[in-house]
Design a protein around this motif. Structure first.
Motif, PDB file in Angstrom:
ATOM      1  N   SER A 254     -80.046   0.074  -3.303  1.00  0.00           N
ATOM      2  CA  SER A 254     -79.819   1.973  -4.045  1.00  0.00           C
ATOM      3  C   SER A 254     -80.879   2.435  -4.086  1.00  0.00           C
ATOM      4  O   SER A 254     -81.755   1.744  -4.408  1.00  0.00           O
ATOM      5  CB  SER A 254     -78.015   2.361  -4.233  1.00  0.00           C
TER       6      SER A 254
ATOM      7  N   THR B 261     -77.395   8.091  -7.451  1.00  0.00           N
ATOM      8  CA  THR B 261     -77.496   6.902  -6.857  1.00  0.00           C
ATOM      9  C   THR B 261     -77.039   7.766  -5.129  1.00  0.00           C
ATOM     10  O   THR B 261     -77.153   8.449  -4.755  1.00  0.00           O
ATOM     11  CB  THR B 261     -76.045   6.096  -6.816  1.00  0.00           C
TER      12      THR B 261
ATOM     13  N   HIS C  60     -77.170   6.362  -1.497  1.00  0.00           N
ATOM     14  CA  HIS C  60     -77.092   5.132  -0.251  1.00  0.00           C
ATOM     15  C   HIS C  60     -78.163   5.325   1.454  1.00  0.00           C
ATOM     16  O   HIS C  60     -77.299   6.177   1.772  1.00  0.00           O
ATOM     17  CB  HIS C  60     -76.353   4.499  -0.177  1.00  0.00           C
TER      18      HIS C  60
ATOM     19  N   GLY D 271     -77.596   0.900   2.736  1.00  0.00           N
ATOM     20  CA  GLY D 271     -77.594   0.734   1.528  1.00  0.00           C
ATOM     21  C   GLY D 271     -76.485  -0.116   0.997  1.00  0.00           C
ATOM     22  O   GLY D 271     -75.404   0.279   1.613  1.00  0.00           O
ATOM     23  N   HIS D 272     -76.149  -0.579  -0.088  1.00  0.00           N
ATOM     24  CA  HIS D 272     -74.717  -1.385  -0.781  1.00  0.00           C
ATOM     25  C   HIS D 272     -74.883  -2.218  -1.638  1.00  0.00           C
ATOM     26  O   HIS D 272     -76.004  -1.769  -2.362  1.00  0.00           O
ATOM     27  CB  HIS D 272     -74.839  -2.718   0.535  1.00  0.00           C
TER      28      HIS D 272
ATOM     29  N   GLY E  44     -70.563   2.703   3.619  1.00  0.00           N
ATOM     30  CA  GLY E  44     -70.199   3.309   2.299  1.00  0.00           C
ATOM     31  C   GLY E  44     -69.057   2.999   1.663  1.00  0.00           C
ATOM     32  O   GLY E  44     -69.281   4.043   0.673  1.00  0.00           O
TER      33      GLY E  44
ATOM     34  N   HIS F 163     -78.329  11.019   3.322  1.00  0.00           N
ATOM     35  CA  HIS F 163     -77.579   9.736   2.245  1.00  0.00           C
ATOM     36  C   HIS F 163     -76.544  10.297   1.984  1.00  0.00           C
ATOM     37  O   HIS F 163     -76.001  10.808   1.588  1.00  0.00           O
ATOM     38  CB  HIS F 163     -78.615   9.551   1.334  1.00  0.00           C
TER      39      HIS F 163
END
Length: 281
Positions: free
Chosen positions: A81, A120, A122, A126-127, A160, A214
Motif C-alpha cells: 500500500s 493510504t 491501495h 494492494g493488501h 479491498g 485507488h
C-alpha cells in the motif's frame, strides 16, 4: 392453501444412543471483535474535497511499512500500500464528536486524548495481511482504530474489504480465530474497532491502473498515550481477552517514532477548520 393435512407434532426424547455422553467437554468461546460504523461521516462536500486532496498528493505517497514485534525492524513484509502521514483539525473534530458514542457502543472505558493518522492508497494487488495495530500505540488494549473510506463513484477498484477476526478463548488462553466479519469500503463511511483486534485488508484490483481509481482511507489510531497497567484496570473483560491474543504482535520496546512517519496530535483540537496538511512540511 396447502393440500396436505397438518398433523400436530409429537414430542420426542433425544436419548443417549443418539447423543452419547462425552467424557470430555471443554468448549471454546469465540468473541467477535466489537465494531461500529458510521455512514455519511464527513458529508458529501467534505468527503469529495478530501478525495480530491488525496488524488492531488499522489507524488507525496510512499510505500507503507510494518514493524517486526521481535526485532523492531521496519519492512514491507505482508503489506502492499501507499501512505502519506497527515493531520486535519476538521477530521479530528469529527472524531472527537462521535467518540463518546463509539466508546459506549464498544464498551470502551479508557480515556482517549490523542491520535495518529495516515492517508493510504491501495491499487492493483494492494493488501495488508493479518495484524493488530499494537505497533501504533503504547497500549493496544486501551486504544481504538478507525478506518475512513474514500473512493470515486462508480468504484474504480474491486476487493479491498476489511476483515475483523474473532478472538477464541480456550482453557484460559486467547488467540485469533479463523472466523471474521467483513466491512465494505464504502465512500464516506468510517469503522471503529479495538486496536488489539486482528484484522486484514484483502487484496484489491484496479483495472485502469489510475491513481484516482485507488481505494483510499484515512486510517487513525486513537489512544491515551499511557499504559493500562495498575490497580485500576479500565479494560473490559473482552478487551483483556483481545489484548492477550494480540500480545505477540506488540513491540518489545517502544518505538521512538511511528514507522510510517505519523505524529500524534491531541484530541479534541481547537481552532478554525483547515484543510489537511502533511507532517513533512
Amino acid at each position: 392453501m396447502s393440500g396436505y393435512t397438518r398433523e400436530p407434532a409429537t414430542p420426542m426424547e433425544i436419548g443417549p444412543r443418539v447423543l452419547p455422553p462425552s467424557d470430555q467437554w471443554s468448549p471454546a468461546l469465540a468473541v467477535p471483535a466489537p465494531v461500529c460504523r458510521f455512514e455519511n461521516f464527513l458529508g458529501a462536500q467534505r468527503a469529495g474535497a478530501l478525495l480530491e486532496y488525496a488524488i492531488a498528493r499522489q507524488d507525496d505517497f510512499t510505500a507503507g511499512t510494518v514493524l517486526d514485534p521481535l526485532t523492531g525492524q521496519v519492512s514491507r513484509k505482508g503489506r502492499d500500500s501507499l501512505v502519506l502521514p497527515v493531520t486535519s483539525e476538521v477530521f479530528s473534530a469529527h472524531l472527537a464528536d462521535c467518540l463518546p458514542l463509539v466508546q459506549e457502543l464498544l464498551d470502551h472505558r479508557a480515556a482517549l486524548t490523542r491520535s495518529l493518522t495516515v492517508l493510504t492508497a491501495h491499487g492493483e494487488g494492494g493488501h495488508f495481511g493479518i495484524h493488530t495495530d499494537a505497533s501504533r500505540v503504547r497500549d493496544a488494549s486501551t486504544a481504538l482504530s478507525a478506518v475512513y473510506y474514500l473512493h470515486r463513484t462508480p468504484r474504480g477498484f474491486g476487493g479491498g474489504k476489511l476483515r475483523l477476526y474473532d478472538t477464541v478463548v480456550h482453557e484460559g488462553r486467547a488467540r485469533p480465530a479463523e472466523s471474521y466479519r467483513t466491512i465494505e469500503p464504502e465512500h464516506d463511511t468510517i469503522a471503529f474497532f479495538p486496536s488489539s483486534a486482528f484484522h486484514e485488508v484483502v487484496p484489491s484490483t484496479c483495472p485502469s491502473g489510475r491513481f484516482s481509481d485507488h481505494r483510499f482511507t484515512l486510517t487513525t489510531w486513537i489512544s491515551d498515550g499511557e499504559s493500562a497497567a495498575g490497580p485500576q484496570d479500565r479494560r473490559s473483560r473482552v478487551a483483556r481477552w483481545m489484548a492477550d491474543a494480540a500480545e505477540g504482535t506488540r513491540p518489545l520496546h517502544d518505538a521512538e517514532r511511528d514507522h510510517d512517519g505519523a505524529r500524534p496530535v491531541p484530541l479534541p483540537p481547537s481552532g478554525p477548520a483547515t484543510r489537511l496538511r502533511t507532517n513533512r512540511s
